[in-house]
Each structure stands twice: as C-alpha cells, then as structure tokens.
Design a protein around this motif. Structure first.
Motif, PDB file in Angstrom:
ATOM      1  N   SER A 193      -1.367   2.349 -11.087  1.00 37.26           N
ATOM      2  CA  SER A 193      -2.650   2.435 -10.331  1.00 37.26           C
ATOM      3  C   SER A 193      -2.613   2.624  -9.090  1.00 37.26           C
ATOM      4  O   SER A 193      -3.447   3.278  -8.410  1.00 37.26           O
ATOM      5  CB  SER A 193      -3.173   1.008 -10.573  1.00 37.26           C
ATOM      6  OG  SER A 193      -3.546   0.791 -12.278  1.00 37.26           O
ATOM      7  N   LEU A 194      -1.594   1.840  -8.468  1.00 38.06           N
ATOM      8  CA  LEU A 194      -1.639   2.111  -6.702  1.00 38.06           C
ATOM      9  C   LEU A 194      -1.102   3.718  -6.561  1.00 38.06           C
ATOM     10  O   LEU A 194      -1.890   4.312  -5.740  1.00 38.06           O
ATOM     11  CB  LEU A 194      -0.261   1.167  -6.248  1.00 38.06           C
ATOM     12  CG  LEU A 194      -0.149   1.598  -4.631  1.00 38.06           C
ATOM     13  CD1 LEU A 194      -1.461   1.051  -3.975  1.00 38.06           C
ATOM     14  CD2 LEU A 194       1.141   0.553  -4.310  1.00 38.06           C
ATOM     15  N   LEU A 195      -0.135   4.135  -7.036  1.00 36.28           N
ATOM     16  CA  LEU A 195       0.244   5.616  -6.797  1.00 36.28           C
ATOM     17  C   LEU A 195      -1.021   6.448  -7.243  1.00 36.28           C
ATOM     18  O   LEU A 195      -1.212   7.657  -6.668  1.00 36.28           O
ATOM     19  CB  LEU A 195       1.394   5.860  -7.635  1.00 36.28           C
ATOM     20  CG  LEU A 195       2.649   5.072  -7.292  1.00 36.28           C
ATOM     21  CD1 LEU A 195       3.776   5.560  -8.075  1.00 36.28           C
ATOM     22  CD2 LEU A 195       2.920   5.443  -5.557  1.00 36.28           C
ATOM     23  N   ALA A 196      -1.799   6.132  -8.394  1.00 37.48           N
ATOM     24  CA  ALA A 196      -2.963   7.142  -8.600  1.00 37.48           C
ATOM     25  C   ALA A 196      -4.093   6.878  -7.678  1.00 37.48           C
ATOM     26  O   ALA A 196      -4.947   7.678  -7.959  1.00 37.48           O
ATOM     27  CB  ALA A 196      -3.348   6.617 -10.141  1.00 37.48           C
ATOM     28  N   GLY A 197      -4.142   5.915  -6.998  1.00 42.07           N
ATOM     29  CA  GLY A 197      -5.377   5.543  -6.201  1.00 42.07           C
ATOM     30  C   GLY A 197      -6.452   4.926  -6.669  1.00 42.07           C
ATOM     31  O   GLY A 197      -7.581   4.778  -5.925  1.00 42.07           O
ATOM     32  N   ILE A 246       5.995   3.680  -0.708  1.00 43.99           N
ATOM     33  CA  ILE A 246       5.067   2.425  -0.406  1.00 43.99           C
ATOM     34  C   ILE A 246       5.595   1.726   0.521  1.00 43.99           C
ATOM     35  O   ILE A 246       6.885   1.530   0.887  1.00 43.99           O
ATOM     36  CB  ILE A 246       4.948   1.877  -1.813  1.00 43.99           C
ATOM     37  CG1 ILE A 246       6.403   1.402  -2.328  1.00 43.99           C
ATOM     38  CG2 ILE A 246       4.117   2.727  -2.915  1.00 43.99           C
ATOM     39  CD1 ILE A 246       6.297   0.364  -3.668  1.00 43.99           C
ATOM     40  N   VAL A 247       4.747   0.808   1.055  1.00 42.70           N
ATOM     41  CA  VAL A 247       5.407  -0.219   1.946  1.00 42.70           C
ATOM     42  C   VAL A 247       4.436  -1.535   1.851  1.00 42.70           C
ATOM     43  O   VAL A 247       3.122  -1.420   1.589  1.00 42.70           O
ATOM     44  CB  VAL A 247       5.223   0.468   3.541  1.00 42.70           C
ATOM     45  CG1 VAL A 247       3.492   0.564   3.635  1.00 42.70           C
ATOM     46  CG2 VAL A 247       5.491  -0.444   4.452  1.00 42.70           C
ATOM     47  N   ALA A 248       5.367  -2.728   1.932  1.00 43.84           N
ATOM     48  CA  ALA A 248       4.787  -3.902   1.929  1.00 43.84           C
ATOM     49  C   ALA A 248       4.194  -4.091   3.258  1.00 43.84           C
ATOM     50  O   ALA A 248       4.637  -4.150   4.358  1.00 43.84           O
ATOM     51  CB  ALA A 248       5.674  -5.086   1.568  1.00 43.84           C
ATOM     52  N   LEU A 249       2.662  -4.821   3.191  1.00 41.32           N
ATOM     53  CA  LEU A 249       2.456  -5.127   4.713  1.00 41.32           C
ATOM     54  C   LEU A 249       2.875  -6.306   5.001  1.00 41.32           C
ATOM     55  O   LEU A 249       3.091  -7.334   4.339  1.00 41.32           O
ATOM     56  CB  LEU A 249       0.743  -5.368   4.603  1.00 41.32           C
ATOM     57  CG  LEU A 249       0.128  -3.923   4.290  1.00 41.32           C
ATOM     58  CD1 LEU A 249      -1.386  -4.212   3.999  1.00 41.32           C
ATOM     59  CD2 LEU A 249       0.258  -2.880   5.178  1.00 41.32           C
ATOM     60  N   VAL A 299       1.008  -1.142  -0.074  1.00 41.25           N
ATOM     61  CA  VAL A 299      -0.004  -0.158  -0.077  1.00 41.25           C
ATOM     62  C   VAL A 299       0.700   1.439  -0.155  1.00 41.25           C
ATOM     63  O   VAL A 299       2.161   1.113   0.329  1.00 41.25           O
ATOM     64  CB  VAL A 299      -0.920   0.106   1.102  1.00 41.25           C
ATOM     65  CG1 VAL A 299      -1.967  -1.359   1.164  1.00 41.25           C
ATOM     66  CG2 VAL A 299      -0.062  -0.102   2.444  1.00 41.25           C
ATOM     67  N   THR A 300       0.292   2.263  -0.257  1.00 43.80           N
ATOM     68  CA  THR A 300       1.093   3.581  -0.135  1.00 43.80           C
ATOM     69  C   THR A 300       1.409   3.917   1.457  1.00 43.80           C
ATOM     70  O   THR A 300       0.429   3.560   2.208  1.00 43.80           O
ATOM     71  CB  THR A 300       0.416   4.886  -0.920  1.00 43.80           C
ATOM     72  OG1 THR A 300      -0.837   5.011  -0.035  1.00 43.80           O
ATOM     73  CG2 THR A 300       0.034   4.650  -2.168  1.00 43.80           C
ATOM     74  N   LYS A 301       2.309   4.600   1.615  1.00 42.03           N
ATOM     75  CA  LYS A 301       2.655   4.869   3.091  1.00 42.03           C
ATOM     76  C   LYS A 301       1.530   5.996   3.670  1.00 42.03           C
ATOM     77  O   LYS A 301       1.046   5.670   4.905  1.00 42.03           O
ATOM     78  CB  LYS A 301       3.963   5.836   3.156  1.00 42.03           C
ATOM     79  CG  LYS A 301       5.052   4.701   3.099  1.00 42.03           C
ATOM     80  CD  LYS A 301       6.582   5.411   3.099  1.00 42.03           C
ATOM     81  CE  LYS A 301       7.750   4.420   3.032  1.00 42.03           C
ATOM     82  NZ  LYS A 301       8.925   5.023   3.103  1.00 42.03           N
ATOM     83  N   ALA A 302       0.921   6.613   2.852  1.00 41.86           N
ATOM     84  CA  ALA A 302      -0.052   7.566   3.285  1.00 41.86           C
ATOM     85  C   ALA A 302      -1.351   6.752   3.483  1.00 41.86           C
ATOM     86  O   ALA A 302      -2.185   7.014   4.614  1.00 41.86           O
ATOM     87  CB  ALA A 302      -0.369   8.675   1.984  1.00 41.86           C
ATOM     88  N   TYR A 303      -1.659   5.574   2.903  1.00 42.13           N
ATOM     89  CA  TYR A 303      -2.899   4.901   2.916  1.00 42.13           C
ATOM     90  C   TYR A 303      -2.677   4.167   4.326  1.00 42.13           C
ATOM     91  O   TYR A 303      -3.580   3.932   5.079  1.00 42.13           O
ATOM     92  CB  TYR A 303      -3.121   3.970   1.805  1.00 42.13           C
ATOM     93  CG  TYR A 303      -4.383   3.142   1.724  1.00 42.13           C
ATOM     94  CD1 TYR A 303      -5.782   3.883   1.360  1.00 42.13           C
ATOM     95  CD2 TYR A 303      -4.393   1.647   2.065  1.00 42.13           C
ATOM     96  CE1 TYR A 303      -6.801   3.237   1.511  1.00 42.13           C
ATOM     97  CE2 TYR A 303      -5.617   1.108   2.193  1.00 42.13           C
ATOM     98  CZ  TYR A 303      -6.820   1.661   1.919  1.00 42.13           C
ATOM     99  OH  TYR A 303      -8.036   1.083   1.600  1.00 42.13           O
ATOM    100  N   ALA A 335      10.931   0.224  -6.718  1.00 38.80           N
ATOM    101  CA  ALA A 335       9.953   1.244  -6.283  1.00 38.80           C
ATOM    102  C   ALA A 335       9.782   1.446  -4.639  1.00 38.80           C
ATOM    103  O   ALA A 335       9.494   2.373  -4.095  1.00 38.80           O
ATOM    104  CB  ALA A 335       8.411   0.782  -6.625  1.00 38.80           C
ATOM    105  N   PHE A 336      10.410   0.246  -4.018  1.00 38.74           N
ATOM    106  CA  PHE A 336      10.185   0.509  -2.446  1.00 38.74           C
ATOM    107  C   PHE A 336      11.242   1.365  -1.883  1.00 38.74           C
ATOM    108  O   PHE A 336      11.336   1.906  -0.690  1.00 38.74           O
ATOM    109  CB  PHE A 336      10.573  -1.122  -1.645  1.00 38.74           C
ATOM    110  CG  PHE A 336       9.491  -1.803  -1.932  1.00 38.74           C
ATOM    111  CD1 PHE A 336       8.134  -1.606  -0.966  1.00 38.74           C
ATOM    112  CD2 PHE A 336       9.297  -2.974  -2.700  1.00 38.74           C
ATOM    113  CE1 PHE A 336       7.246  -2.356  -1.238  1.00 38.74           C
ATOM    114  CE2 PHE A 336       8.114  -3.810  -2.655  1.00 38.74           C
ATOM    115  CZ  PHE A 336       6.866  -3.352  -2.087  1.00 38.74           C
ATOM    116  N   GLN A 337      12.158   1.787  -2.851  1.00 40.56           N
ATOM    117  CA  GLN A 337      13.024   2.892  -2.416  1.00 40.56           C
ATOM    118  C   GLN A 337      12.693   4.207  -3.081  1.00 40.56           C
ATOM    119  O   GLN A 337      12.901   5.540  -2.407  1.00 40.56           O
ATOM    120  CB  GLN A 337      14.561   2.375  -2.765  1.00 40.56           C
ATOM    121  CG  GLN A 337      15.449   3.577  -2.230  1.00 40.56           C
ATOM    122  CD  GLN A 337      16.925   2.865  -2.421  1.00 40.56           C
ATOM    123  OE1 GLN A 337      17.303   1.832  -2.209  1.00 40.56           O
ATOM    124  NE2 GLN A 337      17.760   3.621  -2.965  1.00 40.56           N
TER     125      GLN A 337
END
Length: 307
Positions: free
Chosen positions: A213-217, A236-239, A152-156, A230-232
């Motif tokens: 699509s994830l970054l666009a919401g 974004i962050v992996a649950l 997910v995004t870090k904000a989400y 992309a993790f750097q």
C-alpha cells in the motif's frame, strides 16, 4: 528443569549417563525435545551452552551468529532453534534449560512488565534488567533493532522535506498511516503522533499489505519493522523519532547467570558490531538470496573480523 553445568573433564566421564538421560527425555512433551529435521540442532551435552531461537528467520540468524562465535572460542554449544514465540520459550529460558537467547529489549520488557512507560533504548534496557527473572542476565544490547517505525517512500520524504515524525505535521492534506489493526490503539499509534509531534494522521488497517500500500501510494506512512528487508530492497526510509515515542526494541542477548561470565566477551563483541543496517542485510541474505542461517552467520562473522 535446571541446567546442570559440569567441568569439561567430568562431562567426558559421564557420557553413558548423558545417553540414558537423553533417551528418557525423548518421551517428554517438552517442545525443546521434539525431533526436528533441522540438522543444525545438534546433540545434547550437559557441558554445552544451549542456545535457543524464535521460529523467526531473523532471530535464528542472530542465534546462529552467537553459536558460531562461541564455537570459534572453543566453547561447546547446542542449538535449540525455531522453538516458537515468547510464551513457548521463556519458561525454558527461566528454568535454565536454555542458556542463551537473542531477545528484543522492548518486546521482552512488555512481556515481563506490561505497565512500563520506558521507551528510549537505555531506559528500556535499564527497566528490563530490573524485571528479569532471577538467574537471568541481559548482556550488552546491540544498536540493531526490530521495532515499529513511521516509514515513508524516499520520494515522499524528499517531496515534503521529511526527516522526523514531527515533519509530518507540515504536510498539507490528508496523511494516512497504514498498519495492522491493533496499531491504531498502540501507545505510539496515530493519537500519540498527534500528541507528541503534532502530526494529524488518518489510519488505515492495511495489515499484511502495508508495504504494498505504501509503494502504491494508497497510504503515505507505513508501520514497518526496522529490520525488514524492504529497507534495503525498496526506496523507503524510516522517519526519525527524536522523542522516543516508539518503544525501542534492540537485539539483546539474555543469558543464564551460570554462563554469563564465560560467554560475555564473545557475545558482547557481536552486539558491538550489530547495527540495524547490518541486521537488515542479514535478513536480505535469507529472504532474497535464500541462504541458510549457518552460511549467513559465517559470512557476517568473517566480514566483521569476529572469527
């Protein structure tokens, strides 16, 4: 074919024979013998440890790390990189034509045993060692993995207090996971998320546009491989997956039994240092900084105190 290993003193006396055999091999249709423009391939030697890699930049970087570390230990190596995918290179690994290959525990286990139900790092590794073809040895696996994630995004994550996949069950409204079409039917797809974690997820076949699509919401969760740059480069962050629902796929060196003892100390020291964050960083050096695998490998080995 089998890979003969001669004492180094004997190998020096058999150079003429090696040249003749190399000329004969040029007529082979074996993909390992096809000419290449990659200067890193080197020349053939019966006394060298032959290291292979997939046609995948991340895998080639790890193979180059292995190669340089062994050379630093005065072990002769031969590079056979960018061979292709598993169906192309595994017969060569099994035959002994390739002595060392950076693999991924879960993916290789599924290739060798598609009925496996192992998922955790230790269970997958143990299962893998039990089904490896005769003559092959799995050296120590690394913490580094290149496997599916629920990301997910870090904000989400901050908005909904998400740490693990189970936390998705608390989110109100529709939560959509995006991935390649086949993800929907995978043992760790949306149905498994509901069964294991109680998270009810809609599915969208986003394919190559998953990250965008994830970054666009347009989706809230994405299946992104854990070593993706992309993790750097993105927020974004992996649950976390505490129940090991997702098949673990850690970097693991697969070696021919006839060289395993000779190389294990050097290669296991690499596995001990190679974390997922480190692997992501190596991949960023390739995809963002546009460095060559040899330069990336040298920089990393020096930073880790391994050469």
């Amino acid at each position: 074919m089998s890979h003969a290993r001669l004492p180094r003193t004997v190998a020096a006396a058999t150079g003429a024979i090696a040249v003749a055999l190399a000329l004969t091999a040029c007529g082979s249709s074996n993909p390992l013998d096809e000419p290449t423009d990659d200067a890193s391939q080197g020349t053939s030697s019966s006394d060298a440890v032959v290291i292979g890699s997939q046609a995948y930049y991340s895998n080639e970087i790890v193979a180059e790390i292995y190669a340089q570390a062994l050379e630093n230990a005065d072990i002769e190596v031969e590079r056979k990189f960018a061979i292709g995918q598993r169906d192309a290179y595994m017969p060569e690994v099994e035959s002994g034509a390739i002595d060392l290959f950076p693999e991924y525990t879960g993916n290789l286990l599924e290739y060798l045993d598609d009925s496996t139900d192992a998922t955790s790092p230790d269970d997958v590794y143990d299962a893998l060692t039990g089904v490896l073809p005769e003559g092959l040895v799995a050296l120590d696996y690394a913490d580094a993995s290149d496997q599916d994630t629920y990301t997910v995004t870090k904000a989400y994550a901050q908005e909904h207090s998400l740490t693990t996949i189970a936390d998705l069950a608390k989110v109100e409204g529709t939560v959509t996971v995006g991935a390649a079409p086949e993800f929907e039917q995978r043992p760790y797809g949306p149905a498994a998320a509901k069964e294991v974690y109680g998270a009810e997820l809609a599915f969208s076949a986003t394919g190559p546009t998953t990250l965008e699509s994830l970054l666009a919401g347009t989706i809230q969760v994405a299946d992104i491989y854990s070593a993706d740059p992309a993790f750097q480069t993105e927020d974004i962050v992996a649950l976390e997956d505490p129940e090991n629902m997702i098949l673990s796929s850690n970097v693991v060196p697969i070696a021919s039994a006839d060289v395993a003892d000779e190389i294990s100390e050097v290669i296991n020291a690499i596995s001990a240092k190679l974390t997922t964050d480190e692997l992501v960083g190596l991949n960023v050096k390739s995809t963002v900084d546009k460095l060559e695998p040899a330069a990336i490998a040298t920089e990393w080995l020096k930073a880790q105190g391994l050469i």
